[in-house]
Design an enzyme around this catalytic site. Structure first.
Site, short mmCIF file in Angstrom:
data_model
loop_
_atom_site.label_atom_id
_atom_site.label_comp_id
_atom_site.label_asym_id
_atom_site.label_seq_id
_atom_site.Cartn_x
_atom_site.Cartn_y
_atom_site.Cartn_z
N ARG A 174 -35.40 -11.87 -14.01
CA ARG A 174 -35.09 -10.42 -14.00
C ARG A 174 -34.15 -10.04 -12.85
O ARG A 174 -34.22 -8.94 -12.30
CB ARG A 174 -36.36 -9.55 -13.93
CG ARG A 174 -37.31 -9.77 -15.07
CD ARG A 174 -36.76 -9.28 -16.42
NE ARG A 174 -37.69 -9.64 -17.46
CZ ARG A 174 -37.66 -10.79 -18.15
NH1 ARG A 174 -36.70 -11.68 -17.93
NH2 ARG A 174 -38.55 -11.05 -19.07
N SER A 225 -42.49 -3.28 -19.63
CA SER A 225 -43.32 -3.60 -18.45
C SER A 225 -42.78 -2.87 -17.23
O SER A 225 -41.57 -2.87 -16.99
CB SER A 225 -43.27 -5.11 -18.16
OG SER A 225 -43.80 -5.83 -19.25
N GLU A 315 -39.99 -3.74 -12.14
CA GLU A 315 -38.85 -4.23 -12.94
C GLU A 315 -37.95 -3.04 -13.27
O GLU A 315 -36.74 -3.17 -13.39
CB GLU A 315 -39.41 -4.87 -14.22
CG GLU A 315 -38.37 -5.48 -15.11
CD GLU A 315 -39.01 -6.21 -16.30
OE1 GLU A 315 -40.07 -6.85 -16.16
OE2 GLU A 315 -38.42 -6.12 -17.39
C1 LIG Z 1 -40.53 -0.92 -25.40
C2 LIG Z 1 -39.77 -1.72 -24.38
C3 LIG Z 1 -39.89 -3.09 -24.35
C4 LIG Z 1 -39.17 -3.85 -23.44
N1 LIG Z 1 -39.31 -5.19 -23.43
C5 LIG Z 1 -38.60 -5.95 -22.58
C6 LIG Z 1 -38.69 -7.37 -22.60
O1 LIG Z 1 -39.41 -7.95 -23.40
N2 LIG Z 1 -37.94 -8.08 -21.72
C7 LIG Z 1 -37.11 -7.46 -20.83
O2 LIG Z 1 -36.43 -8.16 -20.07
N3 LIG Z 1 -36.99 -6.12 -20.78
C8 LIG Z 1 -37.71 -5.35 -21.64
N4 LIG Z 1 -37.61 -3.99 -21.59
C9 LIG Z 1 -36.79 -3.34 -20.55
C10 LIG Z 1 -35.36 -2.96 -21.04
O3 LIG Z 1 -35.31 -2.84 -22.41
C11 LIG Z 1 -34.35 -3.99 -20.60
O4 LIG Z 1 -34.36 -4.07 -19.20
C12 LIG Z 1 -32.93 -3.64 -21.08
O5 LIG Z 1 -32.14 -4.79 -20.96
C13 LIG Z 1 -32.30 -2.49 -20.34
O6 LIG Z 1 -31.07 -2.15 -20.98
P1 LIG Z 1 -30.50 -0.66 -20.97
O7 LIG Z 1 -29.19 -0.67 -21.62
O8 LIG Z 1 -31.49 0.28 -21.54
O9 LIG Z 1 -30.33 -0.41 -19.42
P2 LIG Z 1 -30.57 0.95 -18.61
O10 LIG Z 1 -32.02 1.26 -18.60
O11 LIG Z 1 -29.64 1.99 -19.09
O12 LIG Z 1 -30.13 0.50 -17.16
C14 LIG Z 1 -30.87 -0.48 -16.46
C15 LIG Z 1 -30.07 -0.89 -15.22
O13 LIG Z 1 -28.89 -1.58 -15.64
C16 LIG Z 1 -27.74 -0.99 -15.05
N5 LIG Z 1 -26.66 -1.09 -16.03
C17 LIG Z 1 -26.74 -0.78 -17.35
N6 LIG Z 1 -25.54 -1.00 -17.95
C18 LIG Z 1 -24.70 -1.47 -16.99
C19 LIG Z 1 -23.33 -1.87 -16.97
N7 LIG Z 1 -22.56 -1.84 -18.06
N8 LIG Z 1 -22.80 -2.28 -15.78
C20 LIG Z 1 -23.56 -2.31 -14.66
N9 LIG Z 1 -24.86 -1.94 -14.62
C21 LIG Z 1 -25.42 -1.52 -15.76
C22 LIG Z 1 -28.13 0.44 -14.75
O14 LIG Z 1 -27.38 0.99 -13.69
C23 LIG Z 1 -29.60 0.30 -14.39
O15 LIG Z 1 -29.75 -0.01 -13.02
C24 LIG Z 1 -38.33 -3.20 -22.50
C25 LIG Z 1 -38.20 -1.81 -22.54
C26 LIG Z 1 -38.91 -1.07 -23.47
C27 LIG Z 1 -38.75 0.41 -23.52
#
Ligand SMILES: Cc1cc2nc3c(=O)[nH]c(=O)nc-3n(C[C@H](O)[C@H](O)[C@H](O)COP(=O)(O)OP(=O)(O)OC[C@H]3O[C@@H](n4cnc5c(N)ncnc54)[C@H](O)[C@@H]3O)c2cc1C
Length: 321
Positions: A174, A225, A315
């Protein structure tokens, strides 16, 4: 009156992006929590993403790039600057390689790879959010993570576009270099697959999807999580000695195990609930506030620290605190 009138003027004339003012970030987070952003630049084109961030950086206005908002806890007071959201989602195939823009839904990349008979992303089915967020946090599930597929990442460092190798990305559990360089913007990533039978990949994905949907119902307002699992090698020996060996998986102790020992399941503050079936899952059960969410997280951390003498680490990413 706009807080940053000059920046607003420049951003509002950008093609390939829409500028919104005073937008509730609750509408852009899976938690459905978060006060307003002074401005939100919703960019669909890479050029607009780059130019937009150049404008805000030059004006010294605080900014933040987000993707799907599925891993964010945003303050009830919102974000006093410009939130840049990127949803460029082109996907190009070259044999067993996919070059994917960071604003693509990770699930679209999963679906496309399965349909094209490419093995590697199928275990990540059901992880919400965009590809950029997955690279940023090295998202993963079922023993696999994004880093295994990434061969390079195109990114904007504030003055130029650069291409990072997998090694440059300094991936860990992570973790990635982007967590230490929040000014770097992920534009796209190149993923390398192996070939496999598409129907078999689809079956694997469906099985995983069913398990995930039971744990995280699709309408649940949460971030998956809250806490990272704990790498055994980083834990004090006296703590490891208390963990039953069958709890340790792939060199990690699920943080939920520690949370279970301090009996946090079912706790509630305002509309924020800790799931009764999973201690590491906090969700918004109505009109939750980030103040209650943060306070519950602090309470959980304090209990673990008091009992075991170390801190569990979030996380999720905090915005506006
Ligand atoms: C129901 C549920 C289940 C999940 N299960 C998992 C799992 O099994 N495994 C797991 O690893 N995660 C899981 N997650 C967490 C999440 O989905 C992941 O971390 C996902 O990859 C985040 O992507 P996002 O586009 O929503 O990022 P955001 O929430 O929009 O951003 C997260 C971070 O990434 C940065 N960021 C986003 N895009 C960019 C970019 N283009 N350039 C630079 N920085 C950027 C943001 O500034 C922020 O700090 C889960 C979440 C939910 C709601």
């Amino acid at each position: 009156m706009s807080l940053f009138p000059e920046v607003k003027n420049q951003l509002s004339t950008l093609g390939g992006a829409e500028l919104l003012e005073n937008v509730p970030l609750a509408n852009y987070t899976r938690f459905s929590i978060g006060g307003p952003a002074a401005m939100l630049l919703d960019a669909t084109e890479e050029a607009a993403l780059i130019r937009g961030t150049e404008i805000v950086r030059t004006a010294n206005v605080p900014y933040l790039v987000i993707g799907g908002g599925t891993n964010l806890i945003v303050s009830d007071d919102g974000f006093h600057g410009v939130v840049v959201r990127y949803s460029g989602r082109r996907l190009l195939q070259d044999s067993t390689t996919l070059e994917i823009e960071s604003g693509a839904l990770l699930q679209s990349a999963v679906d496309e790879s399965i349909a094209r008979g490419l093995r590697g992303l199928e275990t990540m089915t059901g992880i919400p959010g965009f590809l950029g967020g997955a690279v940023y946090g090295n998202a993963g599930a079922y023993g696999h993570s994004t880093q295994e597929l990434v061969t390079s990442v195109r990114m904007f460092d504030g003055s130029k576009i650069r291409v990072l190798t997998n090694e440059d990305c300094r991936f860990g559990y992570r973790e990635s270099v982007f967590k230490t360089r929040k000014d770097w913007i992920i534009l796209s990533a190149r993923l390398q697959f192996t070939t496999a039978d598409s129907a078999q990949l689809a079956r694997t994905a469906q099985e995983i999807r069913a398990i995930r949907d039971a744990k995280y119902p699709p309408a649940m307002k949460c971030a998956g999580s809250i806490f990272k699992n704990l790498l055994v090698r980083n834990l004090p020996a006296e703590v490891v000695a208390q963990v039953p060996p069958n709890v340790i998986r792939e060199g990690k102790v699920p943080s939920a195990w520690f949370l279970d020992q301090v009996e946090v399941k079912g706790m509630r503050k305002g509309d924020i609930q800790i799931a009764t079936y999973h201690a590491n899952l906090l969700y918004n059960d109505g009109h939750g506030k980030s103040s209650d969410l943060v306070s519950l997280i602090q309470e959980v951390k304090a209990r673990v620290c008091e009992r075991f003498g170390f801190q569990v680490e979030e996380e999720v990413q905090y915005v506006g605190f």
